[in-house]
Design a protein around this motif. Sequence first.
Motif, PDB file in Angstrom:
ATOM      1  N   ASN A 133       0.862  -1.174   0.000  1.00 40.31           N
ATOM      2  CA  ASN A 133       0.000   0.000   0.000  1.00 40.31           C
ATOM      3  C   ASN A 133       0.901   1.228   0.000  1.00 40.31           C
ATOM      4  OD1 ASN A 133      -1.798   2.046   0.461  1.00 40.31           O
ATOM      5  ND2 ASN A 133      -2.803   1.072   2.206  1.00 40.31           N
TER       6      ASN A 133
ATOM      7  N   GLY B 190      -1.459  -3.394   2.720  1.00 38.01           N
ATOM      8  CA  GLY B 190      -1.443  -3.676   1.291  1.00 38.01           C
ATOM      9  C   GLY B 190      -2.476  -4.736   0.959  1.00 38.01           C
ATOM     10  N   ARG B 191      -2.296  -5.369  -0.188  1.00 35.90           N
ATOM     11  CA  ARG B 191      -3.251  -6.394  -0.606  1.00 35.90           C
ATOM     12  C   ARG B 191      -2.498  -7.535  -1.278  1.00 35.90           C
ATOM     13  NH1 ARG B 191      -4.749  -6.057  -6.076  1.00 35.90           N
ATOM     14  NH2 ARG B 191      -3.775  -4.332  -7.167  1.00 35.90           N
TER      15      ARG B 191
ATOM     16  N   GLU C 214      -8.888  -8.814   1.382  1.00 34.36           N
ATOM     17  CA  GLU C 214      -7.772  -8.061   0.796  1.00 34.36           C
ATOM     18  C   GLU C 214      -7.006  -8.849  -0.263  1.00 34.36           C
ATOM     19  OE1 GLU C 214      -6.286  -9.927   4.611  1.00 34.36           O
ATOM     20  OE2 GLU C 214      -8.032  -8.753   4.078  1.00 34.36           O
TER      21      GLU C 214
END
Length: 106
Positions: A55, A61-62, A91
């Motif tokens: 992220n 983040g993912r 996610e």
Amino acid sequence: MYELPPDLERLRVIRTYLHLQLAAVDAKIEQAERPVARPRTDLPPQAWRLQHIPNPGGGAGRGVVHRHRCRVAGGKSIDRKELEMALTLPEVTACGVCHPERGLEP
């Protein structure tokens, strides 16, 4: 073409230089004619990768799941159980190029 020098020593230097240039061009041609990286054959028919996408603003983040032979690079190998678990997380998404989720239904 440039006018060549009259003396033997400089002519030999020019010939050596041209020989090296020709060898370099031949090497580049050979490299260009080689097939692109071959897919790995030591992988099971169904193998997957989990790629982490950071992220930019910070945070966790993912994740993106790919088939092992997907053209999108990155990620670490995971097995079917890890794949199924990863796809249940909000996610984590499946790759839109290789669609690793297809064929998982029993």
